[in-house]
Motif scaffolding. Structure first.
Motif, short mmCIF file in Angstrom:
data_model
loop_
_atom_site.label_atom_id
_atom_site.label_comp_id
_atom_site.label_asym_id
_atom_site.label_seq_id
_atom_site.Cartn_x
_atom_site.Cartn_y
_atom_site.Cartn_z
N LEU A 727 36.42 8.45 53.22
CA LEU A 727 37.84 9.03 53.15
C LEU A 727 38.26 9.92 54.32
O LEU A 727 39.23 9.92 55.00
CB LEU A 727 37.77 9.82 51.93
CG LEU A 727 37.87 8.94 50.54
CD1 LEU A 727 37.59 10.02 49.59
CD2 LEU A 727 38.91 8.22 50.44
N ALA A 728 37.11 10.70 55.07
CA ALA A 728 37.58 11.33 55.97
C ALA A 728 37.61 10.35 57.35
O ALA A 728 38.38 10.88 58.11
CB ALA A 728 36.21 12.18 56.62
N ALA A 729 36.74 9.48 57.60
CA ALA A 729 36.62 8.69 58.43
C ALA A 729 38.15 7.86 58.58
O ALA A 729 38.67 7.28 59.45
CB ALA A 729 35.82 7.56 58.60
N THR A 730 38.98 7.64 57.44
CA THR A 730 40.29 7.03 57.38
C THR A 730 41.42 7.74 57.14
O THR A 730 42.47 7.44 56.97
CB THR A 730 40.20 6.17 56.24
OG1 THR A 730 39.79 6.77 54.88
CG2 THR A 730 39.12 4.97 56.13
N GLY A 731 40.92 9.09 57.51
CA GLY A 731 42.26 10.15 57.42
C GLY A 731 42.54 10.51 56.00
O GLY A 731 43.70 11.18 55.81
N ARG A 732 41.74 10.44 54.96
CA ARG A 732 42.27 10.59 53.78
C ARG A 732 41.37 11.88 53.08
O ARG A 732 41.70 12.24 51.93
CB ARG A 732 41.85 9.40 52.64
CG ARG A 732 42.46 7.79 53.04
CD ARG A 732 43.93 8.14 52.57
NE ARG A 732 44.05 8.32 51.18
CZ ARG A 732 44.17 7.27 50.36
NH1 ARG A 732 44.32 5.89 50.87
NH2 ARG A 732 44.08 7.41 49.01
N ALA A 733 40.69 12.44 53.87
CA ALA A 733 39.95 13.90 53.48
C ALA A 733 40.07 14.54 54.69
O ALA A 733 39.66 14.20 55.66
CB ALA A 733 38.71 13.44 53.10
N ASP A 734 40.35 15.91 54.26
CA ASP A 734 40.56 17.02 55.53
C ASP A 734 39.38 17.75 55.65
O ASP A 734 38.38 18.11 54.76
CB ASP A 734 41.98 17.43 55.59
CG ASP A 734 42.27 18.12 54.14
OD1 ASP A 734 41.42 18.37 53.36
OD2 ASP A 734 43.57 18.48 54.00
N GLU A 735 39.43 18.93 56.35
CA GLU A 735 38.56 20.07 56.61
C GLU A 735 38.41 20.71 55.07
O GLU A 735 37.18 20.99 54.91
CB GLU A 735 39.07 21.05 57.64
CG GLU A 735 38.19 22.08 57.80
CD GLU A 735 36.43 21.90 57.82
OE1 GLU A 735 35.80 22.68 57.50
OE2 GLU A 735 36.36 20.98 58.27
N ALA A 740 35.09 22.10 50.81
CA ALA A 740 34.83 22.33 49.24
C ALA A 740 33.55 21.46 48.91
O ALA A 740 32.78 21.95 47.99
CB ALA A 740 36.06 21.66 48.64
N GLU A 741 33.30 20.38 49.42
CA GLU A 741 32.25 19.61 49.12
C GLU A 741 30.93 20.24 49.62
O GLU A 741 29.96 20.25 48.73
CB GLU A 741 32.39 18.16 49.82
CG GLU A 741 31.14 16.95 48.99
CD GLU A 741 31.50 16.87 47.49
OE1 GLU A 741 30.40 16.57 46.68
OE2 GLU A 741 32.64 16.95 47.22
N GLY A 750 23.46 19.10 52.68
CA GLY A 750 24.97 18.99 52.78
C GLY A 750 25.60 19.53 54.14
O GLY A 750 26.54 18.86 54.52
N GLU A 751 24.99 20.40 54.75
CA GLU A 751 25.39 20.66 56.08
C GLU A 751 25.41 19.28 57.08
O GLU A 751 26.18 19.26 57.96
CB GLU A 751 24.65 21.75 56.78
CG GLU A 751 24.44 22.99 55.89
CD GLU A 751 23.73 24.18 56.57
OE1 GLU A 751 22.69 23.74 57.46
OE2 GLU A 751 23.88 25.42 56.36
N ARG A 752 24.33 18.66 57.05
CA ARG A 752 24.42 17.45 57.93
C ARG A 752 25.64 16.33 57.45
O ARG A 752 26.18 15.89 58.27
CB ARG A 752 23.09 16.68 57.54
CG ARG A 752 21.76 17.31 58.29
CD ARG A 752 20.62 16.34 58.16
NE ARG A 752 20.11 15.91 57.15
CZ ARG A 752 19.30 16.25 56.26
NH1 ARG A 752 18.89 17.62 56.43
NH2 ARG A 752 19.08 15.69 55.03
N HIS A 753 25.69 16.33 56.00
CA HIS A 753 26.65 15.37 55.58
C HIS A 753 28.09 15.87 55.92
O HIS A 753 28.97 15.17 56.47
CB HIS A 753 26.64 14.98 54.09
CG HIS A 753 25.59 14.27 53.50
ND1 HIS A 753 25.26 13.27 54.28
CD2 HIS A 753 24.52 14.69 52.58
CE1 HIS A 753 24.22 12.63 53.58
NE2 HIS A 753 23.67 13.51 52.41
N ALA A 754 28.23 17.25 55.73
CA ALA A 754 29.76 17.88 56.43
C ALA A 754 29.68 17.67 57.69
O ALA A 754 31.10 17.40 58.24
CB ALA A 754 29.71 19.26 55.95
#
Length: 886
Positions: A727-735, A740-741, A750-754
């Motif tokens: 979703l982040a790569a397609t512009g559907r999730a923001d900072e 929040a995740e 989690g830090e790596r994924h973020a």
């Protein structure tokens, strides 16, 4: 860093001059809990520094000059045979000069300030965001023990090692010898047996531990018990330990890990007939580990991603088990008996790979009796790819220096070498093979060997002359192609069958000549019976030369499918005849057994990479058969390969259509999968990587937020991150959503994924931020840098990434020269403009190669990446031709 290299000639001269007896190493890690993590080069202000005191006792066989190795921000004292030397005069370029040695016993004492790293090399320091505690571990292969203590850093100068460590209160310290009872905060370990520097280890921190034992119920043969190898009979108990950070303890499936470990101990002792060489066996799951695992003697370090925080498929458990068994095999092959120099690295890695898969396939009670299927579809595919690069090399590779070996942990050393050992076992027989191995261990215990030592033992037990075999298989580069040639009469009866062997020209830039090799292989005859492809006949034979006649088992009609290399004994690219290919295209999923399916899948993938099968036709083939594929490892391999083919090998004007079709298929398979099954989870991940339309992304978002539910699918921590990153790569999730995740999963994972999700956002600002963090700064730890690179490179963001091609070539040489090997390699390979499958990418690469004068290792990595673009251009042309009007 100047001076960190070591040539083979220098190592040979030092080994001729010296015999090393022992090391006493004192490390003061008491400040590790509070100090900051060092930058790769080591700080100047004392933060991130630990005190290292090393005493080496050795013998000079004759008078002469030599040197010891050390990478350290500062050397405080150097004392040789009681005489104090000026560090400013004798320490330079990571070497301590030892001049004017007289023949006889010597003692060298070095006091140094060494640096913690955040690169996964030397002594890595990690702070867990969950508990704020520091965790340390060492990683020394190939030449990084010298980052922790002064030494003679080469595998053939074995010695005993005695560690004494001062650590913070409340910590546990683990090394190669059994963990002693601490004296306050001081840990005094007993000396090790004679081992090489690169397999010594130190792991320290408030680790969580689970303990058990392996009980030897079998013992050794009477001859082995009487003749050597420790003489231990049945009844020996080996202490086992499993460690991880406390924040992962709830996920640690210790009993499952112990079960695999005990299975390995039982099977290896049965096959090797040599007792486990060390006093205990610890397996330590450590953070930010660069490799899968490392065979430190009695103290194996393993990447802690193998402590699964979320549901994974059985293929992941199979892969983890192979890693555990691979490292256990190294205790004999690599640690007990070690290669003399790195050109025989394959002796370590190929043997460990072969025996780990063989253990999974043949050990009583194994969960993975079809392990050779996974090997055929994954490991051998890696080998085939590597063997067609300009950097292809013989299994027994010429290693001139440490720079050479650092880039040689590749698909040839591991997977091709293991494939060739499998071929050798088929050639000489499994019993004869392991008889030779037993003789080899007994003859060379605690020593160093060359290829001839192993071959000599195998010749004795098998009665075969292996010199010709060795020259063809181990000392030449490249891969053969095997094709069937069939003749039938008017009524379809098979009247003649032959195998044609080809030796394609080596890739441009590779050294050597094409070679026809001897092969021991099976030929399978498969016919459709009640909707299943079943083997109805088979022939096993030796293939040699350009054309080999195959004796027919009996008069019969030609089979529906004729499969060369049935059983997967040899290493070669196999092609199907036209009629067999037509049947396989319609019925690949209908093979009754998984191994022939895997061989056909692998052949189809190789044909796609070679431009013999168009990407759109490969997609058709996969969509026809994947729904019938029961082997979850094969399903996941196919998912990765289809996505790669569509991203890189599809004709650009058809790529979107192909990707759309694939995304629709992944969703269809996800909805059709049995609830809660491995297949459902695999298709959920495939869908998350492929989703592209508004409706598909809406579904992904709804699954993440809980607005949609698929029966049996648990959207757990790791799956949530997979959805969010797409979703982040397609512009559907923001900072805000990423933050929040991360708050939900405030862990190092989690830090790596973020970090990956932030780098994946499709904005110029996000890309500039990621590039700056990786290329223009060296502050990121190794695991976070890797995550940022993976997020930065998104296959549907080509236009956004286009400006970075020029910036890559402007920065890559500096990154290579200024960073450690692991950190620089991530940048060189990960940021190469591989997505820009264009002639101008090749031209830009060639211009840089001509002007930059890169080192041999850097040239190799860039040239390998260039070859990927060249191959993709050929595959795109083939796909475009397949789509042209006819």
């Amino acid at each position: 860093m100047p001076g960190t290299n070591l040539t083979r000639e220098e190592a040979q001269e030092r080994a001729r001059l010296l015999a090393v007896d022992s090391y006493e190493i004192e490390l003061d890690l008491s400040s590790a809990q509070g100090g900051g993590t060092a930058a790769p080069g080591g700080p100047d202000d004392g933060e991130g520094i630990f005190r290292s005191v090393t005493t080496i006792r050795f013998t000079a066989r004759e008078a002469g000059d030599t040197f010891a190795d050390l990478i350290a921000p500062a050397v405080r004292e150097v004392t040789l045979n009681g005489t104090s030397l000026d560090p400013a005069e004798v320490f330079a370029d990571s070497r301590i000069a030892l001049r004017g040695l007289a023949a006889g016993p010597q003692e060298l004492r070095v006091v140094a300030d060494c640096a913690y790293t955040n690169t996964g090399e030397g002594l890595h320091r990690f702070v867990d965001p969950v508990d704020g505690q520091a965790y340390l571990y060492t990683q020394f292969e190939v030449p990084d023990a010298r980052r922790v203590f002064a030494n003679f850093e080469q595998p053939d100068l074995k010695a005993t090692f005695q560690f004494t460590v001062r650590a913070p209160e409340g910590w546990t310290v683990i090394s190669n010898s059994p963990t002693p009872r601490p004296e306050g905060t001081l840990w005094r370990f007993a000396p090790t047996p004679r081992i090489s520097t690169y397999i010594t280890a130190l792991i320290a921190g408030p680790y969580h531990a689970v303990h058990s034992t392996w009980e030897d119920k079998r013992g050794l043969s009477e001859a082995q018990s009487a003749g050597g190898g420790g003489g231990r009979r049945a009844g020996r108990s080996v202490p086992l330990g499993i460690y991880c950070r406390p924040s992962l303890a709830e996920y640690l499936d210790a009993e499952a890990l112990f079960e695999v470990t005990r299975q390995g101990f039982d099977w290896f002792q049965d096959k090797f007939d040599y007792p486990y060489p060390f006093e205990k066996y610890d397996q330590l799951f450590v953070p930010e580990f660069n490799a899968g695992a490392m065979e430190n003697a009695g103290a194996v370090t393993i990447r802690d991603q193998y402590v699964f925080r979320s549901k994974v498929t059985d293929a992941a458990y199979e892969g983890r088990a192979e890693t555990l068994l691979h490292e256990l095999a190294h205790m004999w092959f690599g640690d007990l008996v070690t290669m003399e120099w790195w050109n025989d690295l394959w002796l370590n890695e190929s043997f460990a790979t072969y025996t780990s898969i063989a253990c999974q396939a043949h050990a009583p009670g194994s969960r993975w009796p079809h392990a050779w299927t996974s090997f055929a579809n994954q490991m051998k595919t890696w080998a085939y790819r590597q063997d067609q690069l300009p950097s292809t090399h013989p299994i027994m590779a010429p290693i001139r220096d440490l720079d050479d070996v650092l880039v040689n942990f590749d698909g040839i050393t591991y997977a091709k070498g293991a494939s060739v050992l499998k071929q050798l076992v088929a050639y000489v027989g499994m019993d004869e093979f392991f008889q030779g191995v037993r003789a080899y261990f007994k003859r060379h215990e605690w020593g160093n060997t060359r290829l001839a030592d192993l071959l000599g033992a195998l010749e004795e037990t098998s009665g075969r002359d292996l010199k010709t075999w060795s020259k063809a298989w181990l000392e030449t580069a490249g891969i053969n192609v095997l094709r069937p040639e069939l003749t039938t009469d008017a009524d379809g009866t098979l009247t003649a069958l032959a195998i044609r062997q080809e030796a394609p020209a080596l890739p441009a830039g590779a050294t050597g000549e094409p070679t026809l090799r001897p092969h021991r292989l099976g030929v399978g005859f498969y016919d459709l019976r009640d909707g299943k492809l079943v083997r109805t006949d088979s022939v096993e034979l030796d293939v040699d030369g350009e054309l080999t006649e195959v004796p027919l088992p009996k008069a019969r009609k030609r089979p529906d499918v004729l499969l060369l290399n049935d059983g997967d004994h040899t290493y070669a690219k196999v092609r199907l005849d036209a009629d067999s290919l037509a049947v396989v295209t319609r019925h690949l999923g209908d093979f009754a057994d998984p191994l022939p399916r895997a061989l056909c899948w692998a052949s189809a993938w190789d044909m796609t990479r070679d431009g013999e099968l168009a990407t759109r036709d490969y997609l058709d083939l996969v969509l026809t058969g994947v729904g019938k594929e029961s082997d979850i490892g094969l399903v996941q391999s196919l998912q990765r390969q289809v996505k790669l083919a569509l991203d890189l090998y599809a004709a650009p004007d058809w790529r979107d259509a192909g990707l759309t079709r694939w995304a629709e298929a992944t969703l269809e398979q996800l909805r059709a999968a049995r609830p809660g099954s491995d297949h459902q989870l695999a298709w959920a991940r495939a869908f998350s990587a492929a989703a592209r339309t508004d409706a598909q992304l809406d579904l992904l978002a709804a699954l993440l937020e809980g607005g949609e539910y698929l029966e049996g699918l648990t959207v757990d921590t790791e799956l949530r991150w997979a959805f969010l990153q797409r979703l982040a790569a397609t512009g559907r999730a923001d900072e805000a959503q990423i933050s929040a995740e991360l708050a939900r999963d405030a862990t190092s994972a989690g830090e790596r994924h973020a970090a990956a999700a932030r780098a994946a956002r499709p904005t110029p600002e996000a890309k500039a931020e990621a590039w700056s963090a990786v290329v223009e700064s060296d502050a990121l730890p190794n695991a976070v840098q890797e995550a940022v690179i993976s997020g930065f490179v998104q296959t549907d963001q080509r236009a956004l990434l286009a400006p970075y091609t020029e910036r890559y070539f402007a920065a890559v040489k500096g990154a290579w020269e200024e960073r450690s090997h692991e950190m620089a390699s991530q940048i060189v390979v990960g940021l190469y403009p591989a997505l820009h499958v264009e002639q101008r990418t090749l031209e830009a690469t060639d211009a840089w190669l001509a002007s930059a004068q890169p080192s041999a290792a850097l040239r190799r990595l860039v040239t390998e990446s260039r070859a990927g673009v060249e191959r993709a251009l050929r595959a795109q042309a083939a796909d475009e031709a397949a789509g042209a009007p006819r």
